[in-house]
Design an enzyme around this catalytic site. Structure first.
Site, short mmCIF file in Angstrom:
data_model
loop_
_atom_site.label_atom_id
_atom_site.label_comp_id
_atom_site.label_asym_id
_atom_site.label_seq_id
_atom_site.Cartn_x
_atom_site.Cartn_y
_atom_site.Cartn_z
N GLU A 516 27.23 -46.06 -25.48
CA GLU A 516 27.66 -45.17 -26.46
C GLU A 516 26.55 -44.92 -27.80
O GLU A 516 27.04 -45.08 -28.99
CB GLU A 516 28.93 -45.61 -27.21
CG GLU A 516 29.85 -45.59 -26.03
CD GLU A 516 31.31 -46.08 -26.28
OE1 GLU A 516 31.49 -46.48 -27.38
OE2 GLU A 516 32.34 -45.95 -25.63
N GLU A 620 33.99 -44.16 -16.32
CA GLU A 620 34.99 -44.90 -16.60
C GLU A 620 36.13 -43.80 -16.52
O GLU A 620 37.23 -43.41 -17.48
CB GLU A 620 35.00 -45.33 -18.03
CG GLU A 620 33.92 -46.08 -18.20
CD GLU A 620 33.45 -46.94 -19.74
OE1 GLU A 620 34.43 -46.45 -20.47
OE2 GLU A 620 32.47 -47.22 -20.12
#
Ligand SMILES: Nc1ncnc2c1ncn2[C@@H]1O[C@H](COP(=O)(O)OS(=O)(=O)O)[C@@H](OP(=O)(O)O)[C@H]1O
Ligand SMILES: Nc1ncnc2c1ncn2[C@@H]1O[C@H](COP(=O)(O)OP(=O)(O)O)[C@@H](O)[C@H]1O
Length: 743
Positions: A516, A620
């Site tokens: 991220e 994910e």
């Protein structure tokens, strides 16, 4: 990054058009400041409409790039530029591919590896020119992005300007001063760029001097190219709106004197519930850069359909889409927080597709990207063809990695193990490899849980994604990490990376290295901007065979999140690629935590990211626990599996007795929930059904098989035994043919 561009005109471009003035108004006095210029020329087949030049300058990590084909006008432009530079008092030198190939590079052919060497040598020469304070203009085709990027990496930061001479193939071919196109068309020259050898345009090639025509003729948008001025369009949010005309006569619409983000232009459309809409538009700003989002206001909802970073000086393409829950009127408009800038809009398109059309496109791409036509010839022990042999094909294992995350609860629950191992071929550990799990207090590393889970995965032949080496979100840092001063944090981070990557070397198919880092920057803030690049570089040194992923959320899920638009993602990817000087092993991870998905936008984003030509994984995937959760999951998985650039899918639905994260596949007795039913249905669909057939008169049998491992049983009335063979159908080739002997 400054972006410059100018139209090709009979007069040579001036140095100010090229942006060659030193920022401080001085001329380059020393070698460090001398920019290297590569002139690139290439036809963009089908898409280009006019001669265009495009230059890029000052990329974050600097390097040299080129492009093109023969005849678009590279040499002409290079000479004009060189003359102009001399007039202005700059020292410059033109390195023309065609000429250099008669001397320095006369030993090189046009095979890919020789083209790479050609460009590398010219880059090295350009570097020497830079040392001498001379501007080097390299006029090369340099068709492959990788070679251009490698060359850019060679040169000092921000001293490289890439100019893309984007002349349509038809025009290059019509010029054909050397008659080479004619020879190439006649098959007398092989591997000719643009004819039978590819040209890879620059990734940010969307920024054009003039926008392309509206896709699908504008679809349901009336007056999509503003050829009728403002007709059909109006102001949104009391913005001032007017149509303008470019020097070349192209009309576009401008929202000006803006004081609020939403002040722009709008168009009324009618949207239907069961349709999927692809959207595109070309945007420009009057000054600076601006993140622009397109929004559809309908039934009290504001649906974000895509975003782009619009620039001044050239047109950028916004590509997105939407679908709606209810049929009715909608108003489309644009929004940008940069209210200083005017928003310029052109070539708008909104094209509806029925669900059947969308699905049929998916089916077609699945057939092309995930399956192969296999042709089997059966012969007897003496090599004679065997008509009428019975063949039975059974797929044993799929090639496409499809899986789900697991938490440590899997280690002690046999029912969970059975459920999991009978379905999935790849996994990610939810938390067990994260730094906060393996070193809760400084110097006390404990890998026992992660090690046991790795052993479990290996025992069942399940591939493993490593998640993660670092997580850039400040809220997930352990207090001991957050409190370390610079030197100690640097050492601790270095130890962490070495410890976890070397421990699992060869056991992990891909690492999320700095998780991220488009949304967060804990490590960059504390340890410097080069942190991510350095981490990827070190990880690759430790485990060179493994893919190193960026892993980010909202790139597919939220068209309105400016932090992680596909453009921003590609920019970050490029930064890491330049830093590591590695263009194969840095991969794209898309977390894919959805609420209600916007499938047309998802496809548009994947299309854009696919330009990078690196593996893309959905890492994910989950859907919030909302109405139609299972239906949305099915749509997302179908879209992911059918996109040719997607190379693996992992869902985020690890089972916990106390309840899953956002999405469960089963209840606590491992009976499927509707989401689990979707997963089982798709696993069934994405593998070949058992096929039983007989060979034809020539001993042949043909079948379209999914990529993966298959077992083939062959029998024939003349022999009383059955031969069992294994067959691996792999993506590399389009067709597979093999001879099987009944022995
Ligand atoms: N197979 C093939 N493909 C492309 N070009 C070919 C080929 N064979 C010969 N030529 C001529 O070689 C010139 C391009 O050389 P470059 O050094 O610029 O090419 S590359 O960068 O190594 O790809 C180029 O000249 P320009 O027209 O000046 O670009 C071509 O005329
Ligand atoms: N803007 C232009 N318009 C029309 N013809 C051009 C233009 N620029 C170049 N040409 C012509 O096209 C041919 C190829 O140009 P050249 O600069 O040699 O291309 P390259 O080096 O890219 O192969 C030459 O005959 C040149 O005079």
């Amino acid at each position: 990054m400054q972006s410059l561009l100018f139209r090709l005109s009979p007069l040579p471009p001036t140095s100010s058009q090229l942006g060659l003035h030193h920022p401080a108004g001085r001329r380059w006095a020393n070698s460090c400041a001398a920019p290297q210029i590569s002139l690139l020329a290439c036809p963009i087949m089908a898409s280009a409409t006019a001669d265009r030049f495009r230059s890029r300058r000052g990329e974050p990590l600097g390097q040299n790039g080129e492009c093109g084909c023969s005849e678009p006008g590279k040499s002409t432009l290079a000479c004009a530029l060189s003359r102009e530079l001399h007039v202005l008092g700059f020292l410059s030198y033109v390195l023309d591919g065609d000429n250099v190939r008669h001397g320095l590079n006369k030993d090189l052919s046009f095979k890919a590896e020789d083209r790479a060497e050609n460009i590398r040598r010219i880059g090295e020469v350009a570097k020497l020119f830079a040392d001498a304070g001379v501007i080097c203009i390299a006029s090369l085709i340099s068709p492959y992005r990788k070679d251009r990027d490698a060359c850019r990496a060679m040169l000092p930061e921000s001293t490289f300007i890439e100019v893309f001479v984007d002349t349509p193939l038809e025009i290059c071919e019509a010029r054909d001063a050397k008659g080479l196109y004619k020879l190439a068309r006649a098959g007398k020259i092989k591997g000719f760029t643009g004819i039978d050898d590819p040209y890879e345009p620059p990734l940010n090639s969307e920024c054009l001097a003039e926008p392309l025509n509206p896709q699908y003729g504008g679809g349901i948008i009336s007056n999509p190219d503003f050829s009728k001025g403002t007709k059909g369009w109006s102001s949104f949010g009391f913005s001032k709106v007017e149509d303008r005309t470019s020097d070349s006569g192209n009309k576009f619409l401008v929202a000006y004197s803006r004081s609020r983000s939403y002040q722009s232009i709008s168009n009324n459309v009618h949207l239907e519930k069961d349709k999927l809409y692809t959207f595109s538009a070309w945007l420009q700003t009057s000054e600076g850069n601006a993140d622009v989002v397109v929004i559809f206001k309908t039934g009290g909802k504001f649906i974000h359909a895509g975003a782009v970073e619009a620039k001044s000086g050239c047109w950028s393409m916004l590509k997105g889409g939407l679908s709606v829950d209810a049929t009715g009127p909608a108003k489309l408009y644009f929004q940008s927080n940069n209210t200083q800038a005017e928003i310029w809009v052109d070539s708008v398109s909104l094209q509806p597709f029925s669900k059947e059309e969308w699905r049929s496109h998916q089916t077609q791409t699945i057939r092309q990207a995930r399956m192969k036509l296999v042709k089997v010839k059966v012969v007897d022990a003496n090599g004679r063809i065997l008509p009428n042999a019975t063949i039975s094909i059974n797929q044993k294992r799929p090639h496409f990695p499809f899986g789900c995350a697991i938490p440590q609860s899997i280690l002690t629950n046999t029912a969970y193990q059975n459920y999991f191992t009978s379905r999935f071929t790849v996994t990610t550990f939810e938390n067990e490899m994260k730094w906060y799990s393996t070193e809760r207090s400084q110097w006390n590393e404990d890998y026992s849980t992660a090690d046991a889970m790795v052993a479990f995965a290996q025992q069942h032949g399940i591939s493993l994604r490593g998640h993660n080496v670092f997580w850039d979100d400040p809220k997930y840092q352990m207090s001991w990490v957050a409190s370390l001063p610079y030197d100690q944090l640097k050492n601790a981070a270095g130890r962490r990376l070495y410890s976890v990557v070397s421990r699992y070397k060869g056991k992990i198919i891909g690492w999320d290295v700095v998780n991220e880092n488009l949304h967060f920057n804990f490590f960059e803030q504390r340890l410097g901007q080069g942190f991510s690049g350095d981490a990827y570089w070190k990880a690759l040194q430790l485990d060179p065979g493994t893919l190193m992923f960026l892993n980010e959320y909202n790139t597919l899920e939220q068209p309105g999140d400016p932090a992680s638009t596909p453009d921003k993602y590609l920019q970050k990817l490029k930064e890491i690629q330049y830093y590591t000087k590695n263009w194969e092993k840095i991969a794209i991870g898309l977390e894919s935590h959805f609420d209600q998905p916007n499938i047309p936008f998802m496809r548009a984003a994947l299309d854009k990211l696919a330009l990078a030509k690196v593996p893309i994984w959905l890492t994910e995937v989950d859907v919030a626990n909302i109405e139609n959760q299972a239906g949305y999951l099915e749509e997302i998985l179908r879209e992911g599996f059918s996109h040719p650039a997607v190379q693996g899918i992992v869902m985020w639905a690890g089972w916990h007795a106390e309840g899953c994260n956002r999405m469960c596949l089963t209840d606590n007795n491992f009976r499927n929930l509707p989401t689990g039913d979707v997963v089982d249905k798709l696993i069934g669909e994405w593998r070949s059904e058992k096929i039983v057939a007989t060979t034809d008169d020539d001993g042949f049998f043909k079948a379209h098989l999914f990529h993966g491992e298959h077992e083939i049983e062959i029998s024939h009335p003349s022999a009383n035994q059955i031969s069992v063979k294994s067959l691996k159908v792999e993506p590399a080739l389009h067709h597979e043919s093999m001879v099987l002997k009944l022995d």
